[in-house]
Write a protein that holds these residues in place. Structure first.
Motif, PDB file in Angstrom:
ATOM      1  N   LEU A 333      -0.629  -0.491  12.325  1.00  0.00           N
ATOM      2  CA  LEU A 333      -1.583  -1.502  11.868  1.00  0.00           C
ATOM      3  C   LEU A 333      -0.847  -2.803  11.538  1.00  0.00           C
ATOM      4  CD1 LEU A 333      -3.937   0.576   9.496  1.00  0.00           C
ATOM      5  CD2 LEU A 333      -4.320  -0.054  11.883  1.00  0.00           C
ATOM      6  N   PRO A 334      -1.518  -3.965  11.617  1.00  0.00           N
ATOM      7  CA  PRO A 334      -0.880  -5.232  11.239  1.00  0.00           C
ATOM      8  C   PRO A 334      -0.344  -5.159   9.813  1.00  0.00           C
ATOM      9  CG  PRO A 334      -2.993  -5.636  12.306  1.00  0.00           C
ATOM     10  CD  PRO A 334      -2.910  -4.155  12.085  1.00  0.00           C
ATOM     11  N   PRO A 335       0.812  -5.768   9.544  1.00  0.00           N
ATOM     12  CA  PRO A 335       1.498  -5.584   8.252  1.00  0.00           C
ATOM     13  C   PRO A 335       0.626  -5.843   7.024  1.00  0.00           C
ATOM     14  CG  PRO A 335       2.951  -6.664   9.793  1.00  0.00           C
ATOM     15  CD  PRO A 335       1.625  -6.572  10.473  1.00  0.00           C
ATOM     16  N   PHE A 336      -0.033  -7.024   6.954  1.00  0.00           N
ATOM     17  CA  PHE A 336      -0.798  -7.320   5.740  1.00  0.00           C
ATOM     18  C   PHE A 336      -1.966  -6.352   5.588  1.00  0.00           C
ATOM     19  CE2 PHE A 336      -4.193  -9.400   3.347  1.00  0.00           C
ATOM     20  CZ  PHE A 336      -3.515  -9.747   2.191  1.00  0.00           C
ATOM     21  N   PHE A 337      -2.703  -6.129   6.696  1.00  0.00           N
ATOM     22  CA  PHE A 337      -3.833  -5.207   6.624  1.00  0.00           C
ATOM     23  C   PHE A 337      -3.345  -3.793   6.336  1.00  0.00           C
ATOM     24  CE2 PHE A 337      -6.979  -2.319   8.515  1.00  0.00           C
ATOM     25  CZ  PHE A 337      -8.103  -2.728   7.814  1.00  0.00           C
ATOM     26  N   GLY A 338      -2.199  -3.431   6.905  1.00  0.00           N
ATOM     27  CA  GLY A 338      -1.626  -2.121   6.602  1.00  0.00           C
ATOM     28  C   GLY A 338      -1.332  -1.973   5.120  1.00  0.00           C
ATOM     29  N   GLY A 339      -0.864  -3.064   4.488  1.00  0.00           N
ATOM     30  CA  GLY A 339      -0.622  -3.031   3.052  1.00  0.00           C
ATOM     31  C   GLY A 339      -1.908  -2.838   2.266  1.00  0.00           C
ATOM     32  N   VAL A 340      -2.987  -3.487   2.720  1.00  0.00           N
ATOM     33  CA  VAL A 340      -4.284  -3.326   2.061  1.00  0.00           C
ATOM     34  C   VAL A 340      -4.765  -1.880   2.190  1.00  0.00           C
ATOM     35  CG1 VAL A 340      -6.717  -3.996   2.120  1.00  0.00           C
ATOM     36  CG2 VAL A 340      -4.932  -5.738   2.395  1.00  0.00           C
ATOM     37  N   VAL A 341      -4.598  -1.314   3.393  1.00  0.00           N
ATOM     38  CA  VAL A 341      -5.008   0.070   3.614  1.00  0.00           C
ATOM     39  C   VAL A 341      -4.191   1.019   2.737  1.00  0.00           C
ATOM     40  CG1 VAL A 341      -5.185   1.937   5.296  1.00  0.00           C
ATOM     41  CG2 VAL A 341      -5.771  -0.394   5.968  1.00  0.00           C
ATOM     42  N   LEU A 342      -2.883   0.804   2.702  1.00  0.00           N
ATOM     43  CA  LEU A 342      -2.028   1.650   1.869  1.00  0.00           C
ATOM     44  C   LEU A 342      -2.411   1.542   0.400  1.00  0.00           C
ATOM     45  CD1 LEU A 342       1.603   1.356   3.302  1.00  0.00           C
ATOM     46  CD2 LEU A 342       0.217   3.417   3.112  1.00  0.00           C
ATOM     47  N   GLY A 343      -2.663   0.310  -0.041  1.00  0.00           N
ATOM     48  CA  GLY A 343      -3.061   0.106  -1.428  1.00  0.00           C
ATOM     49  C   GLY A 343      -4.367   0.801  -1.746  1.00  0.00           C
ATOM     50  N   THR A 344      -5.343   0.674  -0.826  1.00  0.00           N
ATOM     51  CA  THR A 344      -6.634   1.343  -1.010  1.00  0.00           C
ATOM     52  C   THR A 344      -6.468   2.849  -1.046  1.00  0.00           C
ATOM     53  OG1 THR A 344      -7.733  -0.460   0.176  1.00  0.00           O
ATOM     54  CG2 THR A 344      -8.950   1.603  -0.065  1.00  0.00           C
ATOM     55  N   LEU A 345      -5.696   3.358  -0.091  1.00  0.00           N
ATOM     56  CA  LEU A 345      -5.482   4.796  -0.013  1.00  0.00           C
ATOM     57  C   LEU A 345      -4.758   5.311  -1.251  1.00  0.00           C
ATOM     58  CD1 LEU A 345      -6.006   7.090   1.986  1.00  0.00           C
ATOM     59  CD2 LEU A 345      -3.759   6.656   2.975  1.00  0.00           C
ATOM     60  N   PHE A 346      -3.769   4.556  -1.679  1.00  0.00           N
ATOM     61  CA  PHE A 346      -3.001   4.973  -2.847  1.00  0.00           C
ATOM     62  C   PHE A 346      -3.875   5.015  -4.098  1.00  0.00           C
ATOM     63  CE2 PHE A 346      -0.084   4.037  -6.428  1.00  0.00           C
ATOM     64  CZ  PHE A 346       0.710   5.174  -6.332  1.00  0.00           C
ATOM     65  N   VAL A 347      -4.664   3.976  -4.297  1.00  0.00           N
ATOM     66  CA  VAL A 347      -5.508   3.943  -5.492  1.00  0.00           C
ATOM     67  C   VAL A 347      -6.662   4.937  -5.362  1.00  0.00           C
ATOM     68  CG1 VAL A 347      -6.914   2.479  -6.984  1.00  0.00           C
ATOM     69  CG2 VAL A 347      -4.864   1.562  -5.940  1.00  0.00           C
ATOM     70  N   THR A 348      -7.096   5.221  -4.126  1.00  0.00           N
ATOM     71  CA  THR A 348      -8.095   6.266  -3.919  1.00  0.00           C
ATOM     72  C   THR A 348      -7.566   7.606  -4.417  1.00  0.00           C
ATOM     73  OG1 THR A 348      -9.082   5.155  -2.015  1.00  0.00           O
ATOM     74  CG2 THR A 348      -9.431   7.518  -2.185  1.00  0.00           C
ATOM     75  N   ILE A 349      -6.320   7.892  -4.053  1.00  0.00           N
ATOM     76  CA  ILE A 349      -5.702   9.144  -4.489  1.00  0.00           C
ATOM     77  C   ILE A 349      -5.482   9.131  -5.999  1.00  0.00           C
ATOM     78  CG2 ILE A 349      -3.647  10.591  -4.267  1.00  0.00           C
ATOM     79  CD1 ILE A 349      -3.387   9.449  -1.407  1.00  0.00           C
ATOM     80  N   VAL A 350      -5.008   7.997  -6.512  1.00  0.00           N
ATOM     81  CA  VAL A 350      -4.808   7.866  -7.954  1.00  0.00           C
ATOM     82  C   VAL A 350      -6.131   8.045  -8.690  1.00  0.00           C
ATOM     83  CG1 VAL A 350      -4.279   6.197  -9.771  1.00  0.00           C
ATOM     84  CG2 VAL A 350      -2.728   6.453  -7.832  1.00  0.00           C
ATOM     85  N   GLY A 351      -7.197   7.434  -8.154  1.00  0.00           N
ATOM     86  CA  GLY A 351      -8.510   7.576  -8.781  1.00  0.00           C
ATOM     87  C   GLY A 351      -9.012   9.004  -8.734  1.00  0.00           C
ATOM     88  N   GLY A 352      -8.740   9.699  -7.617  1.00  0.00           N
ATOM     89  CA  GLY A 352      -9.130  11.099  -7.530  1.00  0.00           C
ATOM     90  C   GLY A 352      -8.443  11.941  -8.583  1.00  0.00           C
ATOM     91  N   GLY A 353      -7.140  11.749  -8.717  1.00  0.00           N
ATOM     92  CA  GLY A 353      -6.390  12.496  -9.725  1.00  0.00           C
ATOM     93  C   GLY A 353      -6.818  12.161 -11.134  1.00  0.00           C
ATOM     94  N   SER A 354      -7.072  10.891 -11.385  1.00  0.00           N
ATOM     95  CA  SER A 354      -7.466  10.483 -12.733  1.00  0.00           C
ATOM     96  C   SER A 354      -8.865  10.992 -13.076  1.00  0.00           C
ATOM     97  CB  SER A 354      -7.411   8.956 -12.859  1.00  0.00           C
ATOM     98  OG  SER A 354      -8.307   8.343 -11.951  1.00  0.00           O
ATOM     99  N   GLY A 355      -9.770  10.992 -12.089  1.00  0.00           N
ATOM    100  CA  GLY A 355     -11.106  11.519 -12.339  1.00  0.00           C
ATOM    101  C   GLY A 355     -11.084  13.008 -12.657  1.00  0.00           C
ATOM    102  N   LEU A 356     -10.256  13.742 -11.938  1.00  0.00           N
ATOM    103  CA  LEU A 356     -10.123  15.170 -12.220  1.00  0.00           C
ATOM    104  C   LEU A 356      -9.485  15.401 -13.589  1.00  0.00           C
ATOM    105  CD1 LEU A 356      -8.930  16.303  -8.687  1.00  0.00           C
ATOM    106  CD2 LEU A 356     -11.098  16.910  -9.760  1.00  0.00           C
ATOM    107  N   ALA A 357      -8.510  14.553 -13.928  1.00  0.00           N
ATOM    108  CA  ALA A 357      -7.881  14.667 -15.246  1.00  0.00           C
ATOM    109  C   ALA A 357      -8.897  14.401 -16.354  1.00  0.00           C
ATOM    110  CB  ALA A 357      -6.713  13.689 -15.353  1.00  0.00           C
TER     111      ALA A 357
END
Length: 495
Positions: A333-357
């Motif tokens: 993916l293009p670098p900047f958009f790839g960073g946005v995707v990674l950030g979204t994915l990372f916070v999605t996972i973080v949000g999933g873990g935090s919601g379960l916690a």
């Protein structure tokens, strides 16, 4: 790429912290004060369920088993639909704030304690899976060890939920949902266009196995038909068992019930659940395509060693299949958009873990600790301390199971919750006073024991069947004729 990653994470974490101002007490922290709209309900549920298991885990499973990896998100969608249509009204009518509180009203305090403990185990396994997924993202992007990646992920989980509670998870979930959909659509379109559709993608995988002897003695076309193009690649009972464990496990999970209780009306709660059911499967489909695309173009480090250490021309190499999605983002993916995707994915996972916690902390605080306290009111500070302790323990456990399939942990987690809680919960909601307390308690313990035994002994079919079937059988043994109310008894005597 780093800029896009940092900006995205800062945006979503900022929303979580700012929305935390709505959490003035423990009640608004855990259920949003019952003021959430349908979209916030959807964000709270989907922001947790569409996490590392639905994204990174689905791509990882698709890398090895093709389209059958889609079952995880299909099961999650079915569960959300059942939650909205069948369970939303009876859950809200109880006036309770935890699922185990409902069980306790019907079957007593012992059932509440046992159910809470068993349910906690299931939810905790999912938290571990989120940590593994988020660590895979960080170790792919940065040259750091797994331990430091896990600690960094947990630190963000603490910030995300400790300051925002349900409002942080819900409003942040809406933003994540929008960004994740854009990311998934772009990733899916990329794979579809560069592979000439599903048939072209399967042909690329077949070519890989024809040129590289990764499975000796098996014809490439057999690999495709039996695994990558087969919706039941791991066997009908195995894959359907996983789907059932997801669907029924959603109904028995405190975090998703909190989303239903947070709705400002029954209609808002139902809309939120139905929205989740509609929006989850396309994300799973996109992640499945990504995993299959990476299978066609990458081999793992272990596979490279298997073929003599010579990397074929045009192929890439990854340390583990868990990196399938992260590497796709960073390399295709293009670098900047790839960073946005990674950030979204990372916070999605973080949000999933935090919601379960958050769900775990609520169960511990209300169902286990509350009866032991002289002062019955719950403290917001206590909830936050419990969340921090839970996440630190999860890091330690994740070190021991870091090489597991993320989605297999998810199937086990939801299966445990359904086996331990769903049967007595459903009887309490729809068939009150029909099951003996003794048999309801026995069904929780025996069902969970059977599931864990089947998992450890690798018994035929999916372990969920053994656990849920045992629990259901024991519960039905305790079925009794409904007790007549006093007025009906008097009427019979008069006759």
């Amino acid at each position: 790429m780093i800029l896009g990653l940092i900006l995205t994470i800062a945006l979503i974490i900022g929303i979580g912290i700012l929305s935390g101002r709505k959490a003035k007490d423990a009640e608004s922290f855990t259920t949003g004060g019952g003021r959430a709209s349908g979209w916030v309900v959807c964000g709270a549920i989907m922001g947790t369920i569409v996490s590392g298991q639905s994204t990174v885990g689905t791509a990882q499973l698709a890398f090895s088993f093709g389209i059958s990896a889609w079952w995880f998100t299909i099961g999650a969608a079915i569960g959300c639909l059942m939650l909205a249509v069948m369970y939303a009204k009876p859950l809200r009518d109880t006036g309770c704030s935890t699922l185990l509180e409902i069980v306790a009203r019907e079957y007593g305090h012992k059932a509440e304690v046992v159910g809470s403990t068993l349910c906690l185990i299931g939810i905790f396994i999912s938290i571990v899976a989120q940590i593994i997924a988020s660590s895979a993202l960080l170790t792919t992007l940065l040259p750091i060890r797994y331990l430091w990646a896990a600690l960094a992920a947990v630190a963000l989980m603490m910030i995300y939920v400790v300051f925002g509670g349900l409002w942080g998870a819900g409003l942040g979930g809406i933003v994540k949902m929008a960004l994740l959909y854009i990311s998934s659509i772009v990733a899916g379109v990329f794979v579809w266009r560069h592979s000439d559709g599903l048939s072209g993608l399967l042909h690329s995988i077949e070519t890989l196995f024809a040129n590289i002897p990764l499975q000796e003695g098996t014809a490439p076309e057999e690999v495709i038909s039996s695994r990558y193009a087969n919706l039941f690649a791991r066997g009908p009972l195995k894959d359907m068992g996983g789907c059932l464990s997801l669907a029924l496990g959603v109904l028995a999970t405190q975090t998703y019930a909190q989303g239903i209780w947070a709705g400002r009306s029954l209609g808002a709660s139902r809309r939120g659940g139905i929205l989740c059911a509609c929006l989850i499967p396309p994300i799973g489909a996109a992640c499945t395509l990504v995993g299959m695309y990476m299978r066609a173009h990458y081999i793992t480090a272990a596979e490279l060693e298997q073929i003599g250490g010579i990397l074929p021309e045009g192929m890439g190499v990854m340390q583990s299949s868990v990196q399938a999605f992260p590497l796709f983002i960073t390399h295709h993916l293009p670098p900047f958009f790839g960073g946005v995707v990674l950030g979204t994915l990372f916070v999605t996972i973080v949000g999933g873990g935090s919601g379960l916690a958050l769900g775990c902390a609520t169960i511990i605080n209300r169902d286990i600790l509350a009866p032991l306290r002289k002062k019955k009111s719950q403290s917001l500070r206590q909830l936050r301390v419990i969340i921090v302790v839970l996440l630190l323990i999860a890091v330690a456990i994740s070190l021991l199971v870091a090489k597991s399939f993320i989605n297999d942990l998810g199937f086990l987690s939801l299966g445990l919750r359904a086996t331990a809680v769903l049967i007595p919960l459903t009887c309490a909601l729809f068939f009150p006073q029909r099951i003996s307390r003794r048999f309801a308690l026995a069904s929780m313990i025996s069902g969970t024991a059977a599931l864990l035994a089947a998992q450890m002994l690798n018994l035929p079919a999916d372990s969920f069947y053994w656990g849920f079937g045992t629990g259901l059988a024991v519960c039905l043994m305790g079925w009794k004729r409904k007790t007549l109310v006093p007025e009906a008894i008097k009427e019979q005597k008069v006759r």
